[in-house]
Design a protein around this motif. Sequence first.
Motif, PDB file in Angstrom:
ATOM      1  N   GLN A  29       0.941  -1.113  -0.079  1.00  0.00           N
ATOM      2  CA  GLN A  29       0.064  -0.096   0.009  1.00  0.00           C
ATOM      3  C   GLN A  29       1.071   1.192  -0.012  1.00  0.00           C
ATOM      4  O   GLN A  29       1.871   1.208   0.600  1.00  0.00           O
ATOM      5  CB  GLN A  29      -0.804  -0.016   1.337  1.00  0.00           C
ATOM      6  N   SER A  30       0.417   2.314  -0.530  1.00  0.00           N
ATOM      7  CA  SER A  30       1.133   3.478  -0.621  1.00  0.00           C
ATOM      8  C   SER A  30       0.082   4.767  -0.826  1.00  0.00           C
ATOM      9  O   SER A  30      -0.991   4.403  -1.442  1.00  0.00           O
ATOM     10  CB  SER A  30       2.174   3.686  -1.400  1.00  0.00           C
ATOM     11  N   PRO A  31       0.334   5.800  -0.164  1.00  0.00           N
ATOM     12  CA  PRO A  31       1.526   6.053   0.615  1.00  0.00           C
ATOM     13  C   PRO A  31       1.210   5.621   1.970  1.00  0.00           C
ATOM     14  O   PRO A  31       0.064   5.102   2.453  1.00  0.00           O
ATOM     15  CB  PRO A  31       1.407   7.714   0.853  1.00  0.00           C
ATOM     16  N   CYS A  40      -3.268   0.207  -3.784  1.00  0.00           N
ATOM     17  CA  CYS A  40      -3.063  -0.937  -3.199  1.00  0.00           C
ATOM     18  C   CYS A  40      -2.562  -1.992  -4.281  1.00  0.00           C
ATOM     19  O   CYS A  40      -3.376  -2.012  -5.518  1.00  0.00           O
ATOM     20  CB  CYS A  40      -4.290  -1.564  -2.601  1.00  0.00           C
ATOM     21  N   ASN A  41      -1.653  -2.797  -4.012  1.00  0.00           N
ATOM     22  CA  ASN A  41      -1.131  -3.843  -5.038  1.00  0.00           C
ATOM     23  C   ASN A  41      -1.462  -5.369  -4.144  1.00  0.00           C
ATOM     24  O   ASN A  41      -0.518  -5.427  -3.261  1.00  0.00           O
ATOM     25  CB  ASN A  41       0.185  -3.632  -5.265  1.00  0.00           C
ATOM     26  N   SER A  64      -5.551  -1.463  -7.183  1.00  0.00           N
ATOM     27  CA  SER A  64      -6.837  -0.941  -6.816  1.00  0.00           C
ATOM     28  C   SER A  64      -6.455   0.598  -6.299  1.00  0.00           C
ATOM     29  O   SER A  64      -5.223   0.609  -5.652  1.00  0.00           O
ATOM     30  CB  SER A  64      -7.730  -1.520  -5.808  1.00  0.00           C
ATOM     31  N   THR A  65      -7.117   1.724  -6.703  1.00  0.00           N
ATOM     32  CA  THR A  65      -7.167   2.882  -6.004  1.00  0.00           C
ATOM     33  C   THR A  65      -8.264   3.327  -5.285  1.00  0.00           C
ATOM     34  O   THR A  65      -9.610   2.962  -5.607  1.00  0.00           O
ATOM     35  CB  THR A  65      -6.752   4.023  -7.005  1.00  0.00           C
ATOM     36  N   LEU A  66      -8.308   3.883  -4.132  1.00  0.00           N
ATOM     37  CA  LEU A  66      -9.340   4.406  -3.301  1.00  0.00           C
ATOM     38  C   LEU A  66      -9.290   5.922  -3.387  1.00  0.00           C
ATOM     39  O   LEU A  66      -8.130   6.210  -2.707  1.00  0.00           O
ATOM     40  CB  LEU A  66      -9.492   3.645  -1.898  1.00  0.00           C
ATOM     41  N   LYS A  67     -10.305   6.582  -3.390  1.00  0.00           N
ATOM     42  CA  LYS A  67     -10.178   8.184  -3.519  1.00  0.00           C
ATOM     43  C   LYS A  67     -11.337   8.696  -2.705  1.00  0.00           C
ATOM     44  O   LYS A  67     -12.305   8.400  -2.414  1.00  0.00           O
ATOM     45  CB  LYS A  67     -10.380   8.496  -4.913  1.00  0.00           C
ATOM     46  N   PHE A  88      -3.619  -8.782   4.983  1.00  0.00           N
ATOM     47  CA  PHE A  88      -3.728  -7.195   4.782  1.00  0.00           C
ATOM     48  C   PHE A  88      -2.629  -6.549   4.813  1.00  0.00           C
ATOM     49  O   PHE A  88      -1.270  -7.318   4.953  1.00  0.00           O
ATOM     50  CB  PHE A  88      -4.356  -6.790   6.445  1.00  0.00           C
ATOM     51  N   GLY A  89      -2.412  -5.452   4.207  1.00  0.00           N
ATOM     52  CA  GLY A  89      -1.393  -4.784   3.780  1.00  0.00           C
ATOM     53  C   GLY A  89      -1.033  -3.642   4.952  1.00  0.00           C
ATOM     54  O   GLY A  89      -1.963  -3.730   6.011  1.00  0.00           O
ATOM     55  N   PRO A  90      -0.010  -3.072   5.179  1.00  0.00           N
ATOM     56  CA  PRO A  90       0.245  -2.165   6.361  1.00  0.00           C
ATOM     57  C   PRO A  90      -0.566  -0.920   6.640  1.00  0.00           C
ATOM     58  O   PRO A  90      -0.673  -0.407   7.876  1.00  0.00           O
ATOM     59  CB  PRO A  90       1.634  -1.863   5.998  1.00  0.00           C
ATOM     60  N   GLY A  91      -1.489  -0.818   5.521  1.00  0.00           N
ATOM     61  CA  GLY A  91      -2.378   0.241   5.650  1.00  0.00           C
ATOM     62  C   GLY A  91      -1.859   1.733   5.572  1.00  0.00           C
ATOM     63  O   GLY A  91      -0.693   1.912   5.368  1.00  0.00           O
ATOM     64  N   THR A  92      -2.794   2.709   5.207  1.00  0.00           N
ATOM     65  CA  THR A  92      -2.313   4.216   5.061  1.00  0.00           C
ATOM     66  C   THR A  92      -2.771   5.045   6.100  1.00  0.00           C
ATOM     67  O   THR A  92      -4.239   5.057   6.226  1.00  0.00           O
ATOM     68  CB  THR A  92      -2.895   4.885   3.555  1.00  0.00           C
TER      69      THR A  92
END
Lengths: 112, 115
Positions: free
Chosen positions: B6-8, B23-24, B75-78, B106-110
Amino acid sequence: SQKIEQNSEALNIQEGKTATLTCNYTNYSPAYLQWYRQDPGRGPVFLLLIRENEKEKRKERLKVTFDTTLKQSLFHITASQPADSATYLCALDMYEGGKLIFGQGTELSVKP
Amino acid sequence: EAGVAQSPRYKIIEKRQSVAFWCNPISGHATLYWYQQILGQGPKLLIQFQNNGVVDDSQLPKDRFSAERLKGVDSTLKIQPAKLEDSAVYLCASSPAAGYSETQYFGPGTRLLVL
């Protein structure tokens, strides 16, 4: 109304003791129940999954029970260690498409 | 095996600004989830994709949030415009398939802070 609740207070225990965390739910009919561990600044990590027709599941020092009559799951960590300190989340695993509904989590602190 | 990326990792914005998260998922995972986790609460599902189709977006505030998963991978979340109450950690997760009993990774989160 639908609710899922975990121990509201943080749990502080001494190293070597057994930690028991509670997850209660109302007005849900989950297919499964999952437990995750979450460390600060990180995403949840899967620990255990238990089916609605299973009473108990074990993995190393972890044990989960699931009582669909009481609508409750108990999560036990035996011989607890300081490294077990984290927040533990229960999640209802619903029949519809694998949707997870999480409780608010219980923070566990194991003191040496 | 690489995990969910995830980024950022952190983002600070003013209210009414817009922000996007990326997110990848784990390679080969068909299902992708976006969760919002407010401090002291458990993750709340915002949207679930199966490949590039939406399975569940019942809790996505569609007047300000949007998400897409092009080509069934990233994916992108806006959020546009952001509100103070959007301050939270946004978690992305993936699983090999849809359906119950699937473990979610799960990813580390933004971590988003809206001022």
